[in-house]
Design an enzyme around this catalytic site. Sequence first.
Site, PDB file in Angstrom:
ATOM      1  CE1 TYR A  29      -3.951   2.168   0.444  1.00 42.10           C
ATOM      2  CE2 TYR A  29      -2.623   3.272   2.098  1.00 42.10           C
ATOM      3  CZ  TYR A  29      -3.724   3.245   1.289  1.00 42.10           C
ATOM      4  OH  TYR A  29      -4.615   4.280   1.300  1.00 42.10           O
ATOM      5  CE  LYS A  87      -3.726   4.966  -2.163  1.00 38.33           C
ATOM      6  NZ  LYS A  87      -4.692   5.681  -2.935  1.00 38.33           N
TER       7      LYS A  87
END
Length: 153
Positions: A149, A153
């Site tokens: 993740y 990002k």
Amino acid sequence: MSLEGKIAVVTGGSRGIGRAVCLELARQGAAVVFSYAGNTAAARETEAACAAQGRPARGVRAAVKALLDGVVKEFGRIDILVNNAGITRDDLVMRMKEEDFDAVLATNLKGAFLCCKTAARTMIKQRFGRVVNVSSVVGLRGNAGQSNYAASK
């Protein structure tokens, strides 16, 4: 601020931040089309909440190209693109399955890239467009079990 007459596309618009973005765009007068992954009830709730703001919105379950091509076909333009869609598949890196790593990067990173690439063609032709890519503090600081993740990002 008025977005009257503008066409907005929001990825991941059925819940959370995406829903809030849809509601605000509708409140400001934009026509809103949003994508969602599978929670049809949540998508219908977002549609109803946008309609209560005075502008209809439509949730669509479609791949990126089909979503954006459909918006251009119906409305003739894309003025605003908000890349908000994101998933998590958390686990410690030594236990993380490669397919979980790939799924998060495909949705969160490659999905945003493909949306930008597709929308850019239309925005350049119409000589106007705005793109907002939603990120996360996890991309800056990291988080235990979220290496995939954080990278996305």
